[in-house]
Every structure is written in C-alpha cells, then in structure tokens.
Design a protein around this motif. Structure first.
Motif, short mmCIF file in Angstrom:
data_model
loop_
_atom_site.label_atom_id
_atom_site.label_comp_id
_atom_site.label_asym_id
_atom_site.label_seq_id
_atom_site.Cartn_x
_atom_site.Cartn_y
_atom_site.Cartn_z
N PHE A 172 0.85 -1.19 0.00
CA PHE A 172 0.00 0.00 0.00
C PHE A 172 0.88 1.24 0.00
N ASP A 173 0.65 2.17 -0.92
CA ASP A 173 1.41 3.41 -0.98
C ASP A 173 0.68 4.48 -0.18
N ARG A 174 1.12 4.69 1.04
CA ARG A 174 0.46 5.63 1.95
C ARG A 174 0.57 7.08 1.49
N THR A 175 1.52 7.38 0.60
CA THR A 175 1.72 8.77 0.16
C THR A 175 0.68 9.21 -0.87
N THR A 176 -0.17 8.30 -1.33
CA THR A 176 -1.14 8.65 -2.36
C THR A 176 -2.52 9.02 -1.82
N THR A 177 -2.67 9.05 -0.52
CA THR A 177 -4.00 9.29 0.06
C THR A 177 -4.02 10.57 0.89
N LYS A 178 -5.19 11.18 0.96
CA LYS A 178 -5.39 12.33 1.84
C LYS A 178 -5.89 11.87 3.22
N SER A 179 -6.14 10.58 3.38
CA SER A 179 -6.54 10.07 4.69
C SER A 179 -5.49 10.48 5.71
N HIS A 180 -5.94 10.83 6.90
CA HIS A 180 -4.99 11.29 7.91
C HIS A 180 -5.61 11.26 9.29
N GLN A 236 9.33 22.81 15.24
CA GLN A 236 10.79 22.77 15.43
C GLN A 236 11.27 21.36 15.75
N LYS A 237 10.56 20.67 16.63
CA LYS A 237 10.97 19.31 17.01
C LYS A 237 10.92 18.37 15.81
N LEU A 238 9.85 18.45 15.04
CA LEU A 238 9.74 17.57 13.88
C LEU A 238 10.81 17.88 12.84
N GLU A 239 11.04 19.17 12.56
CA GLU A 239 12.07 19.54 11.61
C GLU A 239 13.45 19.08 12.09
N ALA A 240 13.70 19.16 13.39
CA ALA A 240 14.98 18.71 13.95
C ALA A 240 15.17 17.20 13.79
N ASN A 241 14.06 16.48 13.62
CA ASN A 241 14.11 15.03 13.40
C ASN A 241 13.95 14.66 11.93
N GLY A 242 14.15 15.64 11.04
CA GLY A 242 14.14 15.38 9.61
C GLY A 242 12.78 15.26 8.96
N ILE A 243 11.74 15.71 9.64
CA ILE A 243 10.38 15.63 9.09
C ILE A 243 10.08 16.91 8.33
N GLN A 244 9.66 16.79 7.08
CA GLN A 244 9.31 17.95 6.26
C GLN A 244 7.89 18.41 6.61
N ILE A 245 7.75 19.69 6.93
CA ILE A 245 6.46 20.27 7.27
C ILE A 245 5.77 20.73 5.99
N LEU A 246 4.50 20.43 5.88
CA LEU A 246 3.68 20.82 4.72
C LEU A 246 2.64 21.83 5.19
N PHE A 259 -8.22 28.11 13.86
CA PHE A 259 -7.18 27.13 14.13
C PHE A 259 -5.90 27.49 13.39
N ASP A 260 -4.78 27.08 13.97
CA ASP A 260 -3.48 27.08 13.29
C ASP A 260 -3.12 25.62 13.13
N ARG A 261 -2.52 25.27 12.01
CA ARG A 261 -2.23 23.85 11.78
C ARG A 261 -1.14 23.68 10.73
N PHE A 262 -0.59 22.49 10.70
CA PHE A 262 0.30 22.08 9.61
C PHE A 262 0.19 20.57 9.46
N GLU A 263 0.72 20.08 8.35
CA GLU A 263 0.69 18.66 8.06
C GLU A 263 2.10 18.16 7.81
N PHE A 264 2.27 16.86 7.89
CA PHE A 264 3.52 16.19 7.54
C PHE A 264 3.21 14.74 7.24
N ARG A 265 4.18 14.05 6.72
CA ARG A 265 4.06 12.60 6.50
C ARG A 265 4.97 11.91 7.51
N ASP A 266 4.46 10.87 8.16
CA ASP A 266 5.32 10.11 9.08
C ASP A 266 6.36 9.35 8.25
#
Length: 122
Positions: A63-71, A84-94, A102-109
């Motif tokens: 299953f390609d998890r990157t092809t879905t908007k499910s979250h 900051q914590k996620l970026e420091a662990n190499g996670i790209q913020i979207l 609300f304030d929000r952001f997304e990322f892929r695990d």
C-alpha cells in the motif's frame, strides 16, 4: 441508538517496521504505548494512548500511503515547538489550507501516512 464517539483510529506501517514506528510515535511524538490484547499480538503492530482515545498502528504491505489524503489530526499545544521538534528530526512540514479559528500544519510520518497537528487560536 446513537454513535457516541470515536474509540480508536488505525493507521498502518509496513510489516516489520515496528521498531522504527515506535521510535517515531513513542520517542519523537512522545505517545505512550499500551498493551495489545494477547489475541491480537500475533498480527504485529502496536497500540498507542492519545488522551482518552487510542491509535492502533497495524502492519500492512503493498500500500502506498503517500497517495492518500486520509490522515489523523492531533490537537496539540505549542504548535511552533512541535514544528521545530519535527524539523529537527528530519520531518518535512507541509503547509495546510487555513481553517478559521485554528493554526495547523501537516507532515508525513516515516511511512508516508499523512498527519496533521492542529491548535485552536486563542
């Protein structure tokens, strides 16, 4: 006869990726792992406690998890600190489309699952 709420949510990671999954979800995000019932332990994966709800991390191949908007969206405090914590662990913020109030952001695990962090504006 009513639906009273959400008991748990399940996401999936590839079979055999539990160690990396625990690192990300338990160490980076700080979610506590809870014991799975003995009858389900042979299926792989692990369970997490998130407030008064559970997230079940199951295993699934092909299953390609990157092809879905499910979250899953986690309501957080200190959204900027999480960024900051996620970026420091190499996670790209979207960036996300704005939602009033609300304030929000997304990322892929690390497995491609889409995740949202959301915080109400004060």
């Amino acid at each position: 006869m009513t639906i009273q709420g959400v008991h748990h949510v399940q996401i999936t990671i590839p079979r055999g990726a539990e160690e990396q999954g625990r690192w990300f979800y338990c160490t980076v995000l700080g979610l506590p792992e809870i014991e799975k019932p003995a009858s389900l332990k042979g299926r792989g994966g692990f369970w997490l406690q998130v407030g008064d709800r559970q997230v079940h991390v199951g295993t699934e191949d092909g299953f390609d998890r990157t092809t879905t908007k499910s979250h899953i969206a986690y309501q957080v405090t200190d959204l900027a600190g999480w960024r900051q914590k996620l970026e420091a662990n190499g996670i790209q913020i979207l960036d996300s489309v704005a939602i009033p109030g609300f304030d929000r952001f997304e990322f892929r695990d690390p497995f491609g699952n889409r995740v949202e962090f959301i915080q109400p504006l004060s």
